[in-house]
Design a protein around this motif. Structure first.
Motif, PDB file in Angstrom:
ATOM      1  N   ILE A 153     -67.188  -4.013  42.205  1.00 25.62           N
ATOM      2  CA  ILE A 153     -66.880  -2.611  42.480  1.00 25.62           C
ATOM      3  C   ILE A 153     -65.537  -2.495  43.201  1.00 25.62           C
ATOM      4  CG2 ILE A 153     -67.603  -0.536  43.756  1.00 25.62           C
ATOM      5  CD1 ILE A 153     -70.506  -1.500  43.365  1.00 25.62           C
ATOM      6  N   TYR A 154     -65.345  -3.338  44.218  1.00 24.12           N
ATOM      7  CA  TYR A 154     -64.073  -3.326  44.949  1.00 24.12           C
ATOM      8  C   TYR A 154     -62.906  -3.620  44.013  1.00 24.12           C
ATOM      9  CZ  TYR A 154     -60.354  -4.820  48.099  1.00 24.12           C
ATOM     10  OH  TYR A 154     -59.140  -4.967  48.726  1.00 24.12           O
ATOM     11  N   TYR A 155     -63.077  -4.618  43.169  1.00 21.32           N
ATOM     12  CA  TYR A 155     -62.015  -5.010  42.253  1.00 21.32           C
ATOM     13  C   TYR A 155     -61.639  -3.848  41.326  1.00 21.32           C
ATOM     14  CZ  TYR A 155     -59.546  -7.669  38.641  1.00 21.32           C
ATOM     15  OH  TYR A 155     -58.605  -8.122  37.748  1.00 21.32           O
ATOM     16  N   CYS A 156     -62.627  -3.174  40.771  1.00 22.00           N
ATOM     17  CA  CYS A 156     -62.355  -2.070  39.845  1.00 22.00           C
ATOM     18  C   CYS A 156     -61.724  -0.873  40.551  1.00 22.00           C
ATOM     19  CB  CYS A 156     -63.644  -1.636  39.143  1.00 22.00           C
ATOM     20  SG  CYS A 156     -64.306  -2.857  37.992  1.00 22.00           S
ATOM     21  N   LEU A 157     -62.234  -0.526  41.733  1.00 18.95           N
ATOM     22  CA  LEU A 157     -61.752   0.661  42.440  1.00 18.95           C
ATOM     23  C   LEU A 157     -60.369   0.459  43.049  1.00 18.95           C
ATOM     24  CD1 LEU A 157     -64.921   1.940  44.364  1.00 18.95           C
ATOM     25  CD2 LEU A 157     -63.933   2.854  42.254  1.00 18.95           C
ATOM     26  N   PHE A 158     -60.088  -0.758  43.497  1.00 18.48           N
ATOM     27  CA  PHE A 158     -58.870  -0.981  44.283  1.00 18.48           C
ATOM     28  C   PHE A 158     -57.911  -1.989  43.642  1.00 18.48           C
ATOM     29  CE2 PHE A 158     -62.126   0.443  47.273  1.00 18.48           C
ATOM     30  CZ  PHE A 158     -61.472   1.497  47.892  1.00 18.48           C
ATOM     31  N   LEU A 159     -58.028  -2.205  42.333  1.00 18.52           N
ATOM     32  CA  LEU A 159     -57.178  -3.180  41.666  1.00 18.52           C
ATOM     33  C   LEU A 159     -55.688  -2.959  41.931  1.00 18.52           C
ATOM     34  CD1 LEU A 159     -56.610  -5.532  39.744  1.00 18.52           C
ATOM     35  CD2 LEU A 159     -56.812  -3.932  37.836  1.00 18.52           C
ATOM     36  N   PRO A 160     -55.134  -1.782  41.664  1.00 17.48           N
ATOM     37  CA  PRO A 160     -53.699  -1.649  41.942  1.00 17.48           C
ATOM     38  C   PRO A 160     -53.376  -1.653  43.432  1.00 17.48           C
ATOM     39  CG  PRO A 160     -54.594   0.446  41.202  1.00 17.48           C
ATOM     40  CD  PRO A 160     -55.692  -0.561  41.094  1.00 17.48           C
ATOM     41  N   THR A 161     -54.369  -1.275  44.256  1.00 21.03           N
ATOM     42  CA  THR A 161     -54.122  -1.146  45.692  1.00 21.03           C
ATOM     43  C   THR A 161     -53.840  -2.500  46.334  1.00 21.03           C
ATOM     44  OG1 THR A 161     -55.570   0.794  45.790  1.00 21.03           O
ATOM     45  CG2 THR A 161     -55.049  -0.294  47.870  1.00 21.03           C
ATOM     46  N   PHE A 162     -54.698  -3.499  46.085  1.00 21.24           N
ATOM     47  CA  PHE A 162     -54.478  -4.779  46.770  1.00 21.24           C
ATOM     48  C   PHE A 162     -53.353  -5.584  46.132  1.00 21.24           C
ATOM     49  CE2 PHE A 162     -58.412  -5.510  44.160  1.00 21.24           C
ATOM     50  CZ  PHE A 162     -57.909  -6.431  43.251  1.00 21.24           C
ATOM     51  N   PHE A 163     -52.843  -5.150  45.003  1.00 16.48           N
ATOM     52  CA  PHE A 163     -51.622  -5.744  44.456  1.00 16.48           C
ATOM     53  C   PHE A 163     -50.382  -5.018  44.973  1.00 16.48           C
ATOM     54  CE2 PHE A 163     -54.077  -7.796  40.964  1.00 16.48           C
ATOM     55  CZ  PHE A 163     -53.473  -9.033  40.997  1.00 16.48           C
ATOM     56  N   THR A 164     -50.393  -3.698  44.868  1.00 14.16           N
ATOM     57  CA  THR A 164     -49.181  -2.908  45.088  1.00 14.16           C
ATOM     58  C   THR A 164     -49.018  -2.434  46.531  1.00 14.16           C
ATOM     59  OG1 THR A 164     -49.348  -2.124  42.809  1.00 14.16           O
ATOM     60  CG2 THR A 164     -47.872  -0.918  44.264  1.00 14.16           C
ATOM     61  N   HIS A 165     -50.108  -1.961  47.142  1.00 15.13           N
ATOM     62  CA  HIS A 165     -50.026  -1.361  48.484  1.00 15.13           C
ATOM     63  C   HIS A 165     -50.704  -2.295  49.486  1.00 15.13           C
ATOM     64  CE1 HIS A 165     -48.746   2.157  46.282  1.00 15.13           C
ATOM     65  NE2 HIS A 165     -49.879   2.198  45.632  1.00 15.13           N
ATOM     66  N   ILE A 166     -50.077  -3.409  49.781  1.00 14.61           N
ATOM     67  CA  ILE A 166     -50.767  -4.432  50.558  1.00 14.61           C
ATOM     68  C   ILE A 166     -50.986  -4.007  52.000  1.00 14.61           C
ATOM     69  CG2 ILE A 166     -49.930  -6.264  49.044  1.00 14.61           C
ATOM     70  CD1 ILE A 166     -47.946  -7.080  51.183  1.00 14.61           C
ATOM     71  N   ARG A 167     -50.139  -3.163  52.547  1.00 12.42           N
ATOM     72  CA  ARG A 167     -50.361  -2.673  53.911  1.00 12.42           C
ATOM     73  C   ARG A 167     -51.590  -1.780  53.947  1.00 12.42           C
ATOM     74  NH1 ARG A 167     -45.739  -0.147  53.130  1.00 12.42           N
ATOM     75  NH2 ARG A 167     -46.294   1.600  54.489  1.00 12.42           N
ATOM     76  N   PHE A 168     -51.653  -0.856  53.025  1.00 18.10           N
ATOM     77  CA  PHE A 168     -52.796   0.061  52.960  1.00 18.10           C
ATOM     78  C   PHE A 168     -54.088  -0.700  52.691  1.00 18.10           C
ATOM     79  CE2 PHE A 168     -55.422   2.831  50.084  1.00 18.10           C
ATOM     80  CZ  PHE A 168     -55.926   3.648  51.087  1.00 18.10           C
TER      81      PHE A 168
END
Length: 376
Positions: free
Chosen positions: A135-150
């Motif tokens: 679930i985390y991977y699907c919901l936040f895929l671009p986030t933990f790649f692109t927005h590493i601070r967030f």
């Protein structure tokens, strides 16, 4: 041809089913760390430069970071060169610069810390570790790649929030909560979340959810963009960017309201020892109530946040609650009557359909996967 990101999602979904055959908790945690967390740390931390748009920006941020000996004197110049990046990130980057770490090492360190805190959150509060990771991977895929601070601020902030409300461990929890907004300002949402939960602790959580459902449905159709835009323009600085930044979708916000309705329908009567034994496998059901409360807040924020990007980020931070709440929902209904199977079957199909839809959106904004060793 299936891409690398989708293969990882398929891998995690298969492990979600395989985990059901493992009853020993220690073995499940060990398997989750070795087969889930470690591969994702390597997958994210060793990515190459053309995977996401912000990669080279962070390379620049790490390269420009002053050493600790010059941190105070060079901080203002550094913030100007990095468009006002938060001081917490500046300090971490400065520590890495002081020990001679390369920018690629900095990106790996952020991925490592991110997924270690994710491991602690999931293994302490989830029913199905790999499904929560999926679930985390699907919901936040671009986030933990692109927005590493967030991404890092989100996971650490949620860990501290749960630790504070469930276990009442205050010192480290408050230290982490107060530190995370200095990594990304959106993490400040966790502080009013604590206050809100304390104020609402004597209200039945299902009743609170019904009220939030009605308010969110009303707010969804009201245009707040001019009001919020005016506030952000008044605040000024780097937050003026969010006035014209890309926003979410009203359909996406409406889906979250629909999910809240399904949670309310599915968790009706979910109180007391029977629920605790069926779902949480421990005598204190407070972690479920806290997660459900956070999801209610996320729905409320999403109902207006899809219109302005800064609130979109706040809603996304609170939406982390789905990582724990959906497995609670499915596991609870797996032990109920036949009608519950019908409800949970339809709901699970809808949840997973949404996850794959979100995954597809995340994949679309990322480039073909490569590692830092590609082409060497």
């Amino acid at each position: 041809m299936i891409n690398t990101y989708s293969l990882v999602a398929l891998y995690l979904s298969v492990l979600s089913f395989a985990e059901l055959a493992i009853s020993n908790v220690s073995l499940r945690k060990c398997a989750f760390f070795i087969l889930g967390i470690v591969p994702l740390v390597l997958f994210v931390g060793l990515r190459g430069g053309d995977v996401d748009d912000d990669y080279y920006s962070y390379i620049k941020y790490f390269e420009l970071a002053p050493t600790l000996s010059n941190f105070a004197s060079d901080l203002q110049d550094y913030e100007e060169q990095t468009s006002g990046v938060e001081k917490g990130f500046s300090l971490v980057a400065s520590v890495l610069a002081s020990i001679g770490a390369s920018p690629e090492v900095g990106i790996f360190v952020f991925a490592l810390i991110n997924f270690l805190f994710l491991y602690w959150v999931i293994t302490r509060y989830s029913i199905n570790y790999f499904y929560s990771l999926f679930i985390y991977y699907c919901l936040f895929l671009p986030t933990f790649f692109t927005h590493i601070r967030f991404s890092l601020a989100l996971v650490v902030g949620f860990y501290a929030l749960m630790r504070l409300l469930v276990y009442r461990r205050k010192l480290l929890s408050w230290a982490l909560l107060l530190a995370t907004p200095f990594m990304h300002i959106a993490a400040i949402i966790f502080i009013p979340t604590i206050i809100g939960y304390r104020l609402m602790k004597n209200v039945k959580i299902i009743h609170f959810g019904v009220v939030v459902l009605m308010i969110s449905s009303f707010l969804l159709v009201v245009d707040f963009s001019a009001i919020i835009g005016g506030i952000l323009s008044y605040v000024g600085g780097r937050y003026e960017f969010y006035v014209s930044a890309g926003t979410g979708s009203i359909v996406s916000a409406a889906l979250r309201i629909l999910f809240l309705f399904l949670f309310l329908l599915g968790f009706k009567g979910a109180y007391g020892a029977a629920f605790s034994e069926a779902v949480l496998r421990k005598p204190d059901p407070s972690s479920f109530y806290i997660v459900f409360f956070i999801y209610c807040l996320s729905t409320l924020v999403w109902s207006i946040g899809w219109q302005v990007d800064v609130l979109y980020r706040l809603g996304l931070a609170l939406q982390f609650s789905m990582v724990l709440l959906v497995p609670y929902y499915i596991y609870y209904h797996a032990k109920q009557r036949v009608m519950s199977y019908v409800l949970v079957g339809a709901s699970t199909g809808l949840f997973n359909g949404y996850l794959f839809y979100t995954l597809a959106g995340g994949v679309s904004v990322l480039g073909d996967y490569q590692t830092i060793f590609s082409g060497q």
